[in-house]
Design a protein around this motif. Structure first.
Motif, PDB file in Angstrom:
ATOM      1  N   GLN A  60       0.860  -1.003   0.179  1.00  0.00           N
ATOM      2  CA  GLN A  60       0.092   0.103  -0.049  1.00  0.00           C
ATOM      3  C   GLN A  60       0.883   1.214  -0.119  1.00  0.00           C
ATOM      4  O   GLN A  60       2.051   1.212   0.585  1.00  0.00           O
ATOM      5  CB  GLN A  60      -0.877   0.045   1.443  1.00  0.00           C
ATOM      6  CG  GLN A  60      -1.745  -1.370   1.352  1.00  0.00           C
ATOM      7  CD  GLN A  60      -2.995  -1.103   0.389  1.00  0.00           C
ATOM      8  OE1 GLN A  60      -3.086  -0.025  -0.210  1.00  0.00           O
ATOM      9  NE2 GLN A  60      -3.159  -2.197  -0.208  1.00  0.00           N
ATOM     10  N   PRO A  61       0.322   2.494  -0.691  1.00  0.00           N
ATOM     11  CA  PRO A  61       1.037   3.461  -0.564  1.00  0.00           C
ATOM     12  C   PRO A  61       1.077   4.259   0.628  1.00  0.00           C
ATOM     13  O   PRO A  61       0.392   4.008   1.378  1.00  0.00           O
ATOM     14  CB  PRO A  61       0.627   4.591  -1.551  1.00  0.00           C
ATOM     15  CG  PRO A  61      -0.809   3.964  -1.912  1.00  0.00           C
ATOM     16  CD  PRO A  61      -0.657   2.459  -1.621  1.00  0.00           C
ATOM     17  N   VAL A  62       2.352   5.002   1.000  1.00  0.00           N
ATOM     18  CA  VAL A  62       2.180   5.577   2.356  1.00  0.00           C
ATOM     19  C   VAL A  62       1.548   6.894   2.140  1.00  0.00           C
ATOM     20  O   VAL A  62       1.874   7.704   1.294  1.00  0.00           O
ATOM     21  CB  VAL A  62       3.761   5.788   2.684  1.00  0.00           C
ATOM     22  CG1 VAL A  62       3.736   6.694   4.145  1.00  0.00           C
ATOM     23  CG2 VAL A  62       4.782   4.671   2.746  1.00  0.00           C
ATOM     24  N   SER A  63       0.576   6.940   3.054  1.00  0.00           N
ATOM     25  CA  SER A  63      -0.209   8.230   2.986  1.00  0.00           C
ATOM     26  C   SER A  63       0.046   8.993   4.253  1.00  0.00           C
ATOM     27  O   SER A  63       0.332   8.723   5.266  1.00  0.00           O
ATOM     28  CB  SER A  63      -1.683   7.980   2.803  1.00  0.00           C
ATOM     29  OG  SER A  63      -2.078   7.026   3.999  1.00  0.00           O
TER      30      SER A  63
END
Length: 63
Positions: A60-63
């Protein structure tokens, strides 16, 4: 002074033809090897026997 209009001797032309045939054979062999072997993908082309760490399902992308 030479009396002929030829720039290269018969022996030199013969060697040049053999060199050209050798270079074409080498290039054709390289193309054939590349076509049959496929691209090298390194570790990404191999099957992993290792499973993902516990609790990790998908990146998952880091947000």
């Amino acid at each position: 002074m030479r009396n002929s209009n030829n720039v290269f001797s018969a022996g030199e032309r013969k060697v040049a033809v053999y060199a050209l045939i050798g270079a074409l054979a080498l290039a054709a062999g390289g193309v054939a090897m590349d076509r049959f072997a496929g691209p090298s993908l390194g570790i990404y082309g191999q099957e992993f026997s290792m499973t993902a760490p516990g609790g990790v399902l998908e990146a998952q992308p880091v947000s």
